[in-house]
Motif scaffolding. Sequence first.
Motif, mmCIF file in Angstrom:
data_model
loop_
_atom_site.group_PDB
_atom_site.id
_atom_site.type_symbol
_atom_site.label_atom_id
_atom_site.label_comp_id
_atom_site.label_asym_id
_atom_site.label_seq_id
_atom_site.Cartn_x
_atom_site.Cartn_y
_atom_site.Cartn_z
ATOM 1 N N UNK A 173 -5.415 5.234 0.077
ATOM 2 C CA UNK A 173 -6.119 4.289 0.949
ATOM 3 C C UNK A 173 -5.903 2.882 0.411
ATOM 4 N N UNK A 174 -5.983 1.891 1.279
ATOM 5 C CA UNK A 174 -5.855 0.519 0.805
ATOM 6 C C UNK A 174 -7.087 0.153 -0.014
ATOM 7 N N UNK A 175 -6.911 -0.764 -0.956
ATOM 8 C CA UNK A 175 -8.030 -1.190 -1.801
ATOM 9 C C UNK A 175 -9.116 -1.871 -0.974
ATOM 10 N N UNK A 176 -8.716 -2.656 0.019
ATOM 11 C CA UNK A 176 -9.723 -3.344 0.825
ATOM 12 C C UNK A 176 -10.516 -2.355 1.672
ATOM 13 N N UNK A 177 -9.848 -1.351 2.216
ATOM 14 C CA UNK A 177 -10.550 -0.347 3.023
ATOM 15 C C UNK A 177 -11.513 0.461 2.159
ATOM 16 N N UNK B 187 -7.675 -4.672 13.373
ATOM 17 C CA UNK B 187 -7.884 -5.317 12.084
ATOM 18 C C UNK B 187 -7.712 -4.317 10.981
ATOM 19 N N UNK B 188 -8.091 -4.710 9.792
ATOM 20 C CA UNK B 188 -7.971 -3.810 8.652
ATOM 21 C C UNK B 188 -8.975 -4.235 7.589
ATOM 22 N N UNK B 189 -9.184 -3.356 6.613
ATOM 23 C CA UNK B 189 -10.052 -3.694 5.486
ATOM 24 C C UNK B 189 -11.516 -3.686 5.860
ATOM 25 N N UNK B 190 -12.120 -4.846 6.017
ATOM 26 C CA UNK B 190 -13.561 -4.920 6.289
ATOM 27 C C UNK B 190 -13.936 -4.320 7.635
ATOM 28 N N UNK B 191 -12.971 -4.141 8.528
ATOM 29 C CA UNK B 191 -13.279 -3.556 9.823
ATOM 30 C C UNK B 191 -13.508 -2.068 9.692
ATOM 31 N N UNK C 149 -15.576 9.074 2.071
ATOM 32 C CA UNK C 149 -14.249 8.453 2.158
ATOM 33 C C UNK C 149 -13.761 7.910 0.821
ATOM 34 N N UNK C 150 -14.640 7.876 -0.177
ATOM 35 C CA UNK C 150 -14.295 7.282 -1.469
ATOM 36 C C UNK C 150 -13.603 8.258 -2.390
ATOM 37 N N UNK D 282 0.837 -1.182 0.000
ATOM 38 C CA UNK D 282 0.000 0.000 0.000
ATOM 39 C C UNK D 282 0.882 1.245 0.000
ATOM 40 N N UNK D 283 0.536 2.202 -0.830
ATOM 41 C CA UNK D 283 1.275 3.459 -0.875
ATOM 42 C C UNK D 283 0.819 4.369 0.260
ATOM 43 N N UNK D 284 1.737 5.155 0.773
ATOM 44 C CA UNK D 284 1.431 6.034 1.906
ATOM 45 C C UNK D 284 0.419 7.120 1.549
ATOM 46 N N UNK D 285 0.331 7.494 0.276
ATOM 47 C CA UNK D 285 -0.566 8.581 -0.118
ATOM 48 C C UNK D 285 -1.921 8.080 -0.630
#
Length: 101
Positions: free
Chosen positions: A6-10, A97-101, A38-39, A1-4
Amino acid sequence: MRADRASHTAEGAAAMRAAGRFERVTGRRNPDSLALKLLGPRLKRIIRNPLLRWAALTYYDRILPGMYEVHLARTHHFDQVVLNGLARGARQLVVLGAGLD
Protein backbone atom coordinates in the motif's frame (compact mmCIF):
# COMPACT_ATOMS: atom_id res chain seq x y z
CA MET A 1 5.06 2.73 -4.87
CA ARG A 2 5.62 -1.01 -5.11
CA ALA A 3 2.82 -3.12 -6.58
CA ASP A 4 2.79 -5.47 -3.57
CA ARG A 5 2.48 -2.69 -0.93
CA ALA A 6 0.00 0.00 0.00
CA SER A 7 1.16 3.57 -0.48
CA HIS A 8 2.53 5.29 2.63
CA THR A 9 0.01 8.11 2.34
CA ALA A 10 -2.93 5.71 2.05
CA GLU A 11 -1.75 3.66 5.02
CA GLY A 12 -1.10 6.85 7.01
CA ALA A 13 -4.63 8.08 6.33
CA ALA A 14 -6.03 4.69 7.35
CA ALA A 15 -3.94 4.82 10.54
CA MET A 16 -5.38 8.23 11.43
CA ARG A 17 -8.92 6.96 10.79
CA ALA A 18 -8.18 3.89 12.94
CA ALA A 19 -6.76 6.04 15.73
CA GLY A 20 -9.88 8.20 15.59
CA ARG A 21 -11.98 5.18 16.50
CA PHE A 22 -10.35 5.23 19.94
CA GLU A 23 -11.07 8.90 20.69
CA ARG A 24 -12.54 9.38 24.16
CA VAL A 25 -14.64 12.40 23.20
CA THR A 26 -17.74 11.11 21.41
CA GLY A 27 -17.99 14.07 19.00
CA ARG A 28 -14.42 13.48 17.82
CA ARG A 29 -14.66 9.69 17.67
CA ASN A 30 -14.54 8.14 14.22
CA PRO A 31 -16.99 5.28 13.59
CA ASP A 32 -14.70 3.63 11.00
CA SER A 33 -14.52 -0.05 11.93
CA LEU A 34 -12.57 -1.08 8.82
CA ALA A 35 -9.51 1.20 8.88
CA LEU A 36 -7.65 -0.90 11.45
CA LYS A 37 -8.04 -3.97 9.24
CA LEU A 38 -6.31 -2.15 6.36
CA LEU A 39 -3.11 -1.55 8.34
CA GLY A 40 0.04 -3.61 8.35
CA PRO A 41 1.04 -5.43 11.55
CA ARG A 42 3.36 -2.67 12.85
CA LEU A 43 0.78 0.10 12.58
CA LYS A 44 -1.95 -2.16 13.99
CA ARG A 45 0.15 -2.74 17.13
CA ILE A 46 0.74 0.98 17.53
CA ILE A 47 -2.91 1.97 17.06
CA ARG A 48 -4.25 -0.79 19.35
CA ASN A 49 -1.90 0.08 22.21
CA PRO A 50 -3.08 3.25 24.06
CA LEU A 51 0.42 4.33 25.12
CA LEU A 52 1.97 3.73 21.68
CA ARG A 53 -1.01 5.42 20.00
CA TRP A 54 -0.62 8.48 22.25
CA ALA A 55 3.15 8.62 21.55
CA ALA A 56 2.62 8.26 17.80
CA LEU A 57 -0.07 10.97 17.71
CA THR A 58 2.09 13.28 19.84
CA TYR A 59 5.02 12.77 17.44
CA TYR A 60 2.72 13.22 14.41
CA ASP A 61 1.40 16.48 15.88
CA ARG A 62 4.96 17.77 16.32
CA ILE A 63 5.77 17.12 12.68
CA LEU A 64 2.40 18.20 11.23
CA PRO A 65 0.56 20.31 13.85
CA GLY A 66 -3.20 19.97 13.57
CA MET A 67 -3.14 17.33 10.83
CA TYR A 68 -4.68 14.61 13.03
CA GLU A 69 -7.62 16.92 13.69
CA VAL A 70 -7.85 17.55 9.93
CA HIS A 71 -8.10 13.77 9.46
CA LEU A 72 -10.90 13.59 12.03
CA ALA A 73 -12.80 16.50 10.46
CA ARG A 74 -12.37 15.15 6.92
CA THR A 75 -13.55 11.73 8.05
CA HIS A 76 -16.69 13.10 9.65
CA HIS A 77 -17.46 15.35 6.69
CA PHE A 78 -16.71 12.82 3.96
CA ASP A 79 -18.63 10.06 5.74
CA GLN A 80 -21.63 12.37 6.09
CA VAL A 81 -21.50 13.28 2.39
CA VAL A 82 -21.48 9.56 1.50
CA LEU A 83 -24.36 8.81 3.90
CA ASN A 84 -26.39 11.69 2.44
CA GLY A 85 -25.76 10.37 -1.07
CA LEU A 86 -26.85 6.87 -0.08
CA ALA A 87 -30.01 8.28 1.50
CA ARG A 88 -30.80 9.99 -1.83
CA GLY A 89 -30.33 6.73 -3.73
CA ALA A 90 -26.70 6.87 -4.86
CA ARG A 91 -25.42 3.46 -5.91
CA GLN A 92 -21.84 4.29 -6.81
CA LEU A 93 -19.01 6.41 -5.42
CA VAL A 94 -16.03 7.47 -7.49
CA VAL A 95 -13.03 8.88 -5.61
CA LEU A 96 -10.82 11.03 -7.79
CA GLY A 97 -7.68 11.31 -5.71
CA ALA A 98 -5.30 9.36 -3.56
CA GLY A 99 -3.86 9.21 -0.06
CA LEU A 100 -6.09 11.25 2.26
CA ASP A 101 -9.14 10.40 0.16
